[in-house]
Write a protein that holds these residues in place. Structure first.
Motif, PDB file in Angstrom:
ATOM      1  N   ASP A 193      -6.192   8.939  -0.801  1.00  0.00           N
ATOM      2  CA  ASP A 193      -4.817   9.223  -0.397  1.00  0.00           C
ATOM      3  C   ASP A 193      -4.029   7.927  -0.216  1.00  0.00           C
ATOM      4  OD1 ASP A 193      -5.163  12.035  -0.301  1.00  0.00           O
ATOM      5  OD2 ASP A 193      -6.061  11.890   1.690  1.00  0.00           O
ATOM      6  N   ILE A 194      -4.631   6.957   0.458  1.00  0.00           N
ATOM      7  CA  ILE A 194      -3.962   5.681   0.707  1.00  0.00           C
ATOM      8  C   ILE A 194      -3.686   4.949  -0.605  1.00  0.00           C
ATOM      9  CG2 ILE A 194      -4.143   3.431   1.829  1.00  0.00           C
ATOM     10  CD1 ILE A 194      -3.805   5.727   3.807  1.00  0.00           C
ATOM     11  N   ASN A 195      -4.680   4.877  -1.468  1.00  0.00           N
ATOM     12  CA  ASN A 195      -4.527   4.133  -2.730  1.00  0.00           C
ATOM     13  C   ASN A 195      -3.499   4.786  -3.654  1.00  0.00           C
ATOM     14  OD1 ASN A 195      -6.420   2.261  -1.916  1.00  0.00           O
ATOM     15  ND2 ASN A 195      -8.111   3.212  -3.001  1.00  0.00           N
ATOM     16  N   ALA A 196      -3.500   6.115  -3.708  1.00  0.00           N
ATOM     17  CA  ALA A 196      -2.563   6.814  -4.585  1.00  0.00           C
ATOM     18  C   ALA A 196      -1.121   6.619  -4.126  1.00  0.00           C
ATOM     19  CB  ALA A 196      -2.904   8.302  -4.633  1.00  0.00           C
ATOM     20  N   LEU A 197      -0.901   6.595  -2.820  1.00  0.00           N
ATOM     21  CA  LEU A 197       0.450   6.489  -2.287  1.00  0.00           C
ATOM     22  C   LEU A 197       0.931   5.047  -2.153  1.00  0.00           C
ATOM     23  CD1 LEU A 197       0.241   9.281   0.422  1.00  0.00           C
ATOM     24  CD2 LEU A 197       1.481   9.369  -1.739  1.00  0.00           C
ATOM     25  N   ALA A 198       0.027   4.088  -2.312  1.00  0.00           N
ATOM     26  CA  ALA A 198       0.416   2.683  -2.183  1.00  0.00           C
ATOM     27  C   ALA A 198       1.492   2.306  -3.203  1.00  0.00           C
ATOM     28  CB  ALA A 198      -0.802   1.776  -2.345  1.00  0.00           C
ATOM     29  N   TYR A 199       1.411   2.882  -4.395  1.00  0.00           N
ATOM     30  CA  TYR A 199       2.372   2.529  -5.452  1.00  0.00           C
ATOM     31  C   TYR A 199       3.795   2.967  -5.102  1.00  0.00           C
ATOM     32  CZ  TYR A 199      -1.705   1.332  -8.267  1.00  0.00           C
ATOM     33  OH  TYR A 199      -2.858   0.746  -8.730  1.00  0.00           O
ATOM     34  N   PRO A 200       4.067   4.259  -4.828  1.00  0.00           N
ATOM     35  CA  PRO A 200       5.439   4.645  -4.494  1.00  0.00           C
ATOM     36  C   PRO A 200       5.932   4.068  -3.169  1.00  0.00           C
ATOM     37  CG  PRO A 200       3.956   6.508  -4.204  1.00  0.00           C
ATOM     38  CD  PRO A 200       3.169   5.449  -4.897  1.00  0.00           C
ATOM     39  N   VAL A 201       5.019   3.779  -2.235  1.00  0.00           N
ATOM     40  CA  VAL A 201       5.429   3.231  -0.938  1.00  0.00           C
ATOM     41  C   VAL A 201       5.778   1.748  -1.040  1.00  0.00           C
ATOM     42  CG1 VAL A 201       4.577   2.613   1.371  1.00  0.00           C
ATOM     43  CG2 VAL A 201       4.238   4.923   0.493  1.00  0.00           C
ATOM     44  N   LEU A 202       5.056   1.001  -1.873  1.00  0.00           N
ATOM     45  CA  LEU A 202       5.198  -0.462  -1.897  1.00  0.00           C
ATOM     46  C   LEU A 202       6.075  -1.002  -3.023  1.00  0.00           C
ATOM     47  CD1 LEU A 202       1.508  -1.552  -1.121  1.00  0.00           C
ATOM     48  CD2 LEU A 202       3.448  -1.513   0.462  1.00  0.00           C
ATOM     49  N   ARG A 203       6.262  -0.239  -4.113  1.00  0.00           N
ATOM     50  CA  ARG A 203       6.873  -0.838  -5.310  1.00  0.00           C
ATOM     51  C   ARG A 203       8.312  -1.294  -5.090  1.00  0.00           C
ATOM     52  NH1 ARG A 203       6.509   4.577  -8.080  1.00  0.00           N
ATOM     53  NH2 ARG A 203       4.725   3.694  -9.185  1.00  0.00           N
ATOM     54  N   HIS A 204       9.021  -0.733  -4.101  1.00  0.00           N
ATOM     55  CA  HIS A 204      10.393  -1.176  -3.824  1.00  0.00           C
ATOM     56  C   HIS A 204      10.472  -2.051  -2.574  1.00  0.00           C
ATOM     57  CE1 HIS A 204       9.623   2.396  -1.490  1.00  0.00           C
ATOM     58  NE2 HIS A 204      10.728   2.251  -0.785  1.00  0.00           N
ATOM     59  N   ARG A 205       9.309  -2.320  -1.972  1.00  0.00           N
ATOM     60  CA  ARG A 205       9.314  -3.097  -0.732  1.00  0.00           C
ATOM     61  C   ARG A 205       8.732  -4.501  -0.898  1.00  0.00           C
ATOM     62  NH1 ARG A 205       8.264   2.298   1.729  1.00  0.00           N
ATOM     63  NH2 ARG A 205       9.859   2.619   3.351  1.00  0.00           N
ATOM     64  N   ILE A 206       8.136  -4.763  -2.042  1.00  0.00           N
ATOM     65  CA  ILE A 206       7.646  -6.123  -2.283  1.00  0.00           C
ATOM     66  C   ILE A 206       8.389  -6.720  -3.465  1.00  0.00           C
ATOM     67  CG2 ILE A 206       5.364  -5.552  -1.361  1.00  0.00           C
ATOM     68  CD1 ILE A 206       4.270  -5.583  -4.189  1.00  0.00           C
ATOM     69  N   LYS A 207       8.517  -8.009  -3.445  1.00  0.00           N
ATOM     70  CA  LYS A 207       9.209  -8.740  -4.511  1.00  0.00           C
ATOM     71  C   LYS A 207       8.208  -9.669  -5.169  1.00  0.00           C
ATOM     72  CE  LYS A 207      13.172 -10.248  -6.440  1.00  0.00           C
ATOM     73  NZ  LYS A 207      14.138  -9.395  -7.157  1.00  0.00           N
ATOM     74  N   ILE A 208       8.049  -9.504  -6.485  1.00  0.00           N
ATOM     75  CA  ILE A 208       7.133 -10.393  -7.192  1.00  0.00           C
ATOM     76  C   ILE A 208       7.863 -11.668  -7.595  1.00  0.00           C
ATOM     77  CG2 ILE A 208       5.626  -8.544  -7.998  1.00  0.00           C
ATOM     78  CD1 ILE A 208       7.061  -8.613 -10.677  1.00  0.00           C
ATOM     79  N   ASN A 209       7.095 -12.736  -7.822  1.00  0.00           N
ATOM     80  CA  ASN A 209       7.694 -14.030  -8.145  1.00  0.00           C
ATOM     81  C   ASN A 209       7.629 -14.315  -9.645  1.00  0.00           C
ATOM     82  OD1 ASN A 209       5.032 -14.789  -8.651  1.00  0.00           O
ATOM     83  ND2 ASN A 209       4.763 -15.716  -6.619  1.00  0.00           N
ATOM     84  N   TYR A 210       8.049 -15.520 -10.017  1.00  0.00           N
ATOM     85  CA  TYR A 210       8.102 -15.880 -11.434  1.00  0.00           C
ATOM     86  C   TYR A 210       6.711 -15.998 -12.054  1.00  0.00           C
ATOM     87  CZ  TYR A 210      13.113 -16.647 -11.033  1.00  0.00           C
ATOM     88  OH  TYR A 210      14.453 -16.467 -10.851  1.00  0.00           O
ATOM     89  N   SER A 211       5.710 -16.300 -11.237  1.00  0.00           N
ATOM     90  CA  SER A 211       4.345 -16.368 -11.781  1.00  0.00           C
ATOM     91  C   SER A 211       3.901 -15.015 -12.317  1.00  0.00           C
ATOM     92  CB  SER A 211       3.369 -16.841 -10.702  1.00  0.00           C
ATOM     93  OG  SER A 211       3.649 -18.161 -10.313  1.00  0.00           O
ATOM     94  N   ALA A 212       4.245 -13.945 -11.600  1.00  0.00           N
ATOM     95  CA  ALA A 212       3.908 -12.601 -12.063  1.00  0.00           C
ATOM     96  C   ALA A 212       4.655 -12.274 -13.351  1.00  0.00           C
ATOM     97  CB  ALA A 212       4.239 -11.581 -10.981  1.00  0.00           C
ATOM     98  N   ILE A 213       5.934 -12.642 -13.382  1.00  0.00           N
ATOM     99  CA  ILE A 213       6.739 -12.371 -14.578  1.00  0.00           C
ATOM    100  C   ILE A 213       6.200 -13.153 -15.772  1.00  0.00           C
ATOM    101  CG2 ILE A 213       9.045 -12.591 -15.596  1.00  0.00           C
ATOM    102  CD1 ILE A 213      10.144 -12.191 -12.709  1.00  0.00           C
ATOM    103  N   ASN A 214       5.831 -14.407 -15.539  1.00  0.00           N
ATOM    104  CA  ASN A 214       5.276 -15.234 -16.628  1.00  0.00           C
ATOM    105  C   ASN A 214       3.956 -14.679 -17.148  1.00  0.00           C
ATOM    106  OD1 ASN A 214       7.395 -17.052 -16.600  1.00  0.00           O
ATOM    107  ND2 ASN A 214       6.400 -18.424 -15.126  1.00  0.00           N
ATOM    108  N   ASP A 215       3.190 -14.031 -16.242  1.00  0.00           N
ATOM    109  CA  ASP A 215       1.918 -13.429 -16.652  1.00  0.00           C
ATOM    110  C   ASP A 215       2.090 -11.988 -17.129  1.00  0.00           C
ATOM    111  OD1 ASP A 215       0.691 -15.769 -16.016  1.00  0.00           O
ATOM    112  OD2 ASP A 215      -0.239 -15.079 -14.154  1.00  0.00           O
ATOM    113  N   HIS A 216       3.360 -11.578 -17.306  1.00  0.00           N
ATOM    114  CA  HIS A 216       3.695 -10.239 -17.833  1.00  0.00           C
ATOM    115  C   HIS A 216       3.154  -9.123 -16.942  1.00  0.00           C
ATOM    116  CE1 HIS A 216       5.037 -12.306 -21.455  1.00  0.00           C
ATOM    117  NE2 HIS A 216       3.860 -12.889 -21.541  1.00  0.00           N
ATOM    118  N   LEU A 217       3.254  -9.322 -15.627  1.00  0.00           N
ATOM    119  CA  LEU A 217       2.803  -8.315 -14.669  1.00  0.00           C
ATOM    120  C   LEU A 217       3.995  -7.585 -14.071  1.00  0.00           C
ATOM    121  CD1 LEU A 217       0.044 -10.279 -12.711  1.00  0.00           C
ATOM    122  CD2 LEU A 217      -0.279  -8.655 -14.586  1.00  0.00           C
ATOM    123  N   THR A 218       3.882  -6.277 -13.920  1.00  0.00           N
ATOM    124  CA  THR A 218       4.903  -5.497 -13.226  1.00  0.00           C
ATOM    125  C   THR A 218       4.538  -5.414 -11.740  1.00  0.00           C
ATOM    126  OG1 THR A 218       3.721  -3.405 -13.539  1.00  0.00           O
ATOM    127  CG2 THR A 218       5.243  -4.102 -15.298  1.00  0.00           C
TER     128      THR A 218
END
Length: 328
Positions: free
Chosen positions: A290-315
């Motif tokens: 339950d926790i793992n499945a809901l982590a995506y919709p709960v966290l995806r708008h609350r964390i900000k990824i940096n340029y390293s993630a973008i450079n590594d083609h990570l969403t």
């Protein structure tokens, strides 16, 4: 006796949700994960931000929800010239039977149980901010007078992808008010065919009412009693804390890819929604799944990824997946 009673309540809860989903399937093709998440948020008492290109059925989903849950529905079309009073309502001067001017409050479209805030990121930040108090406290304050909204109250805001012209990014404070951020994908080929065939018959929604507002509140009350084992609670807290790269205990992926982490509201949402998800699946206890499945919709708008993630083609979802793997 009490255990048997709880088992019956869990079965009734799960059956009610299944009935709602069956009715929604009459109007909405596919999008099962979206429907599940929206129902979880409604029962949990949160709001949802739904992102997707125009025409994928966002408005139809909310209208069908209103019919299925027997709840008054209103739609606010956000545009650049929309004013805050167009959302919340305003005081107007009226003459009484004696010809004397009196002030009365004329309610805006926000006074409904189910509110569709359509294309919320097309409005200016001033108008977007009018939603903050409503979404968090379920009340509207105009000229020093507070007006409560009827429960259950639920806002489903839609936004077009931010890269599209004429959009204003939502501020972090408002994003945090949304329990979930969901991504509505373009339908698959067979789903697209079903949508076209469905709308050839009728463009109207055909779902019928199966539960009502008081039932939703009873379901919310039952969900609040679902127990969470200490180790699962601690795991959820470590997962949310692990989104903060500045903490020494954070996973390596957070330190490498995250610019800033989630707020305490994320932890509250994760546990509250996990309880509802457990009941939907016929369980009276929260699991790691339950926790793992809901982590995506709960966290995806609350964390900000940096340029390293973008450079590594990570969403953002890719980074959340890494955080789940590294959280022990």
């Amino acid at each position: 006796m009490e255990i048997m009673e709880k088992e019956e309540q869990v079965k009734a809860f799960s059956a009610s949700i299944a009935t709602v989903k069956a009715e929604l399937a009459k109007d909405v093709v596919g999008q099962k994960e979206i429907i599940d998440s929206v129902l979880i948020a409604i029962v949990a008492g949160g709001n949802v931000l739904l992102e997707g290109v125009p025409g994928v059925g966002k408005t139809r989903l909310v209208r069908s929800l209103g019919r299925t849950l027997s709840l008054p529905f209103s739609r606010i079309q956000f545009t650049p010239d929309l004013m805050p009073s167009d959302v919340t309502g305003t005081n107007v001067a009226e003459k009484d039977e004696n010809g004397k001017l009196t002030m009365s409050f004329r309610k805006g479209p926000i006074f409904a149980n189910l509110v569709l805030a359509d294309e919320i990121n097309r409005a200016t930040p001033k108008t977007q901010s009018a939603m903050l108090e409503v979404m968090q406290e379920h009340k509207v304050t105009v000229a020093g007078q507070a007006y409560r909204l009827e429960e259950p109250f639920f806002v489903l805001a839609t936004q077009n992808p931010i890269e599209q012209d004429g959009t204003y990014p939502l501020p972090e404070a408002q994003m945090d008010r949304f329990m979930f951020k969901l991504i509505m994908e373009f339908p698959k080929m067979d789903e697209l065919k079903d949508i076209v065939n469905m709308t050839q018959i009728t463009m109207d929604e055909t779902a019928t009412a199966v539960i009502d507002g008081p039932t939703v509140l009873e379901m919310r009350k039952l969900a609040s009693t679902v127990p969470v084992m200490d180790e699962i609670m601690e795991y959820a807290m470590r997962l949310v804390s692990g989104t903060h790269p500045e903490l020494a205990t954070s996973p390596a992926s957070a330190k490498k890819y995250v610019k800033y982490g989630a707020s305490p509201r994320a932890a509250q949402a994760l546990i509250t929604c996990a309880k509802v998800r457990a009941l939907m699946n016929g369980n009276y206890n929260v699991s790691y799944e339950d926790i793992n499945a809901l982590a995506y919709p709960v966290l995806r708008h609350r964390i900000k990824i940096n340029y390293s993630a973008i450079n590594d083609h990570l969403t953002v979802d890719d980074v959340i997946g890494l955080l789940i793997k590294e959280t022990k």
